[in-house]
Write a protein that holds these residues in place. Structure first.
Motif, mmCIF file in Angstrom:
data_model
loop_
_atom_site.group_PDB
_atom_site.id
_atom_site.type_symbol
_atom_site.label_atom_id
_atom_site.label_comp_id
_atom_site.label_asym_id
_atom_site.label_seq_id
_atom_site.Cartn_x
_atom_site.Cartn_y
_atom_site.Cartn_z
ATOM 1 N N GLN A 1 0.832 -1.214 0.000
ATOM 2 C CA GLN A 1 0.000 0.000 0.000
ATOM 3 C C GLN A 1 0.858 1.252 0.000
ATOM 4 O OE1 GLN A 1 -2.404 -1.107 3.548
ATOM 5 N NE2 GLN A 1 -4.166 -0.961 2.189
ATOM 6 N N ILE A 2 2.003 1.187 0.698
ATOM 7 C CA ILE A 2 2.953 2.302 0.690
ATOM 8 C C ILE A 2 4.374 1.754 0.522
ATOM 9 C CG2 ILE A 2 1.564 3.923 2.067
ATOM 10 C CD1 ILE A 2 3.327 3.137 4.499
ATOM 11 N N GLU A 3 5.268 2.626 0.137
ATOM 12 C CA GLU A 3 6.679 2.276 -0.032
ATOM 13 C C GLU A 3 7.397 2.286 1.312
ATOM 14 O OE1 GLU A 3 8.427 1.556 -2.940
ATOM 15 O OE2 GLU A 3 6.409 1.476 -3.813
ATOM 16 N N GLY A 4 8.463 1.479 1.401
ATOM 17 C CA GLY A 4 9.390 1.615 2.518
ATOM 18 C C GLY A 4 8.953 0.982 3.819
ATOM 19 N N THR A 5 7.967 0.081 3.762
ATOM 20 C CA THR A 5 7.536 -0.583 4.995
ATOM 21 C C THR A 5 7.709 -2.092 4.912
ATOM 22 O OG1 THR A 5 5.720 -0.942 6.531
ATOM 23 C CG2 THR A 5 5.110 -0.658 4.220
ATOM 24 N N LYS A 6 7.959 -2.694 6.063
ATOM 25 C CA LYS A 6 8.016 -4.150 6.163
ATOM 26 C C LYS A 6 6.810 -4.669 6.944
ATOM 27 C CE LYS A 6 12.992 -4.795 5.677
ATOM 28 N NZ LYS A 6 14.223 -5.291 6.311
ATOM 29 N N SER A 7 5.819 -3.836 7.129
ATOM 30 C CA SER A 7 4.628 -4.240 7.888
ATOM 31 C C SER A 7 3.705 -5.083 7.021
ATOM 32 C CB SER A 7 3.888 -3.004 8.394
ATOM 33 O OG SER A 7 4.631 -2.380 9.413
ATOM 34 N N LYS A 8 3.504 -6.332 7.438
ATOM 35 C CA LYS A 8 2.655 -7.243 6.663
ATOM 36 C C LYS A 8 1.176 -6.876 6.805
ATOM 37 C CE LYS A 8 5.577 -11.395 7.027
ATOM 38 N NZ LYS A 8 5.571 -12.763 7.587
ATOM 39 N N PRO A 9 0.406 -7.158 5.760
ATOM 40 C CA PRO A 9 -1.035 -6.852 5.802
ATOM 41 C C PRO A 9 -1.774 -7.565 6.947
ATOM 42 C CG PRO A 9 -0.358 -7.532 3.591
ATOM 43 C CD PRO A 9 0.832 -7.715 4.478
ATOM 44 N N GLU A 10 -1.191 -8.678 7.432
ATOM 45 C CA GLU A 10 -1.835 -9.431 8.533
ATOM 46 C C GLU A 10 -1.986 -8.592 9.808
ATOM 47 O OE1 GLU A 10 0.458 -10.644 6.484
ATOM 48 O OE2 GLU A 10 -0.626 -12.306 5.529
ATOM 49 N N ILE A 11 -1.181 -7.547 9.930
ATOM 50 C CA ILE A 11 -1.328 -6.653 11.102
ATOM 51 C C ILE A 11 -2.769 -6.155 11.175
ATOM 52 C CG2 ILE A 11 -0.699 -4.349 11.987
ATOM 53 C CD1 ILE A 11 2.170 -4.925 10.922
ATOM 54 N N TRP A 12 -3.340 -5.887 10.006
ATOM 55 C CA TRP A 12 -4.696 -5.348 9.954
ATOM 56 C C TRP A 12 -5.746 -6.444 9.823
ATOM 57 C CZ3 TRP A 12 -0.278 -3.103 8.156
ATOM 58 C CH2 TRP A 12 0.032 -1.853 8.697
ATOM 59 N N SER A 13 -5.391 -7.548 9.136
ATOM 60 C CA SER A 13 -6.410 -8.604 8.985
ATOM 61 C C SER A 13 -6.483 -9.503 10.226
ATOM 62 C CB SER A 13 -6.152 -9.427 7.716
ATOM 63 O OG SER A 13 -4.868 -10.011 7.735
ATOM 64 N N ASP A 14 -5.386 -9.597 10.995
ATOM 65 C CA ASP A 14 -5.398 -10.365 12.259
ATOM 66 C C ASP A 14 -5.163 -9.405 13.419
ATOM 67 O OD1 ASP A 14 -5.525 -12.566 10.607
ATOM 68 O OD2 ASP A 14 -3.408 -13.060 10.779
ATOM 69 N N SER A 15 -5.912 -8.331 13.415
ATOM 70 C CA SER A 15 -5.588 -7.238 14.338
ATOM 71 C C SER A 15 -5.698 -7.633 15.814
ATOM 72 C CB SER A 15 -6.439 -6.009 14.042
ATOM 73 O OG SER A 15 -7.795 -6.316 14.161
ATOM 74 N N ALA A 16 -6.579 -8.582 16.132
ATOM 75 C CA ALA A 16 -6.707 -8.994 17.541
ATOM 76 C C ALA A 16 -5.416 -9.661 18.015
ATOM 77 C CB ALA A 16 -7.891 -9.936 17.723
ATOM 78 N N ASP A 17 -4.828 -10.482 17.156
ATOM 79 C CA ASP A 17 -3.571 -11.144 17.529
ATOM 80 C C ASP A 17 -2.419 -10.141 17.565
ATOM 81 O OD1 ASP A 17 -1.964 -13.660 17.997
ATOM 82 O OD2 ASP A 17 -0.967 -12.882 16.206
ATOM 83 N N PHE A 18 -2.400 -9.224 16.614
ATOM 84 C CA PHE A 18 -1.361 -8.183 16.609
ATOM 85 C C PHE A 18 -1.434 -7.396 17.923
ATOM 86 C CE2 PHE A 18 0.103 -3.827 15.644
ATOM 87 C CZ PHE A 18 1.390 -4.101 15.221
ATOM 88 N N GLN A 19 -2.650 -7.061 18.310
ATOM 89 C CA GLN A 19 -2.877 -6.331 19.559
ATOM 90 C C GLN A 19 -2.334 -7.115 20.760
ATOM 91 O OE1 GLN A 19 -4.004 -3.250 19.687
ATOM 92 N NE2 GLN A 19 -3.855 -3.168 21.915
ATOM 93 N N LYS A 20 -2.549 -8.425 20.741
ATOM 94 C CA LYS A 20 -2.045 -9.285 21.823
ATOM 95 C C LYS A 20 -0.523 -9.222 21.908
ATOM 96 C CE LYS A 20 -4.995 -13.188 21.991
ATOM 97 N NZ LYS A 20 -5.068 -14.561 21.499
ATOM 98 N N LYS A 21 0.115 -9.234 20.747
ATOM 99 C CA LYS A 21 1.572 -9.188 20.720
ATOM 100 C C LYS A 21 2.087 -7.820 21.165
ATOM 101 C CE LYS A 21 2.519 -13.036 17.637
ATOM 102 N NZ LYS A 21 1.294 -13.795 17.932
ATOM 103 N N LEU A 22 1.328 -6.809 20.835
ATOM 104 C CA LEU A 22 1.675 -5.464 21.299
ATOM 105 C C LEU A 22 1.531 -5.393 22.821
ATOM 106 C CD1 LEU A 22 2.359 -2.487 20.680
ATOM 107 C CD2 LEU A 22 -0.074 -2.098 20.256
#
Ligand code: HEC
Length: 165
Positions: A101-122
């Motif tokens: 979606q943007i240049e220069g990032t290594k953030s995988k789309p799963e951050i947004w599609s699996d947001s509950a799990d991402f939140q847990k890891k945060l």
């Protein structure tokens, strides 16, 4: 209640509501601004917070390994900084800023599609850094290793899943 009374009550309620709205104005403005954040600014922001985490974590790891002298005052400051940065990190992951979606990032789309799990890891990071921050004032050097392992483990768990190689 008569119609006139009701109108009066209603008018009072509306006035009170609007006054509250004025007081809360800055909050609403803040929310509006948040919605307008530019993707490239969000990327810079989160990289800044992550760089800050690594900046403070490095010397703490060195103390835990005995590669740097154990310095309680420094440890306390760095632990507090890491706990604060951990709470600031989530805000940087706004919609529309994944790889592809943007240049220069290594953030995988799963951050947004699996947001509950991402939140847990945060939250695992936040819990681990908060634990060190609260213990740091009276922590012995020998007990630093398990905190470092918990924090480092939370970094790794999130990177393994959500950061591209
Ligand atoms: C909840 C998930 C998560 C946790 C926890 C996490 N990271 Fe990351 N980290 C990421 C993601 C995602 C990226 C890729 C960011 C990007 O390029 O958009 C990243 C990137 C980084 C970067 C590279 C920044 C840059 O400028 O490209 C550093 C340094 C970093 N992390 C350090 C850490 C450290 C140190 C910890 C633990 C103290 C940590 N991270 C914990 C998700 C996480």
């Amino acid at each position: 209640m008569s119609k006139a009374q009701m109108t009066k009550t209603l008018r009072f309620a509306i006035t009170a509501f609007c006054a509250a709205g004025v007081l809360a104005g800055s909050v609403f403005v803040g929310a509006a601004v948040a919605a307008d954040r530019k993707p490239e600014d969000a990327l810079k922001y989160r990289k800044g917070v992550l760089t800050g985490l690594a900046w403070h974590f490095g010397p703490v790891v060195a103390m835990a390994k005995g590669e740097a002298p154990f310095d309680q005052a420094q440890l306390t400051e760095r632990a507090a900084a890491m706990a604060a940065l951990s709470k600031m990190l989530g805000e940087g992951f706004i919609q529309g800023t994944a790889m592809g979606q943007i240049e220069g990032t290594k953030s995988k789309p799963e951050i947004w599609s699996d947001s509950a799990d991402f939140q847990k890891k945060l939250e695992a990071l936040q819990t681990a850094t908060a634990a060190l921050a609260s213990a740091s004032g009276s922590l012995a050097q020998g007990d630093l290793g398990k905190h470092v392992a918990a924090i480092g483990g939370s970094c790794k768990a999130c990177h393994d899943t959500y950061r591209a190689k």
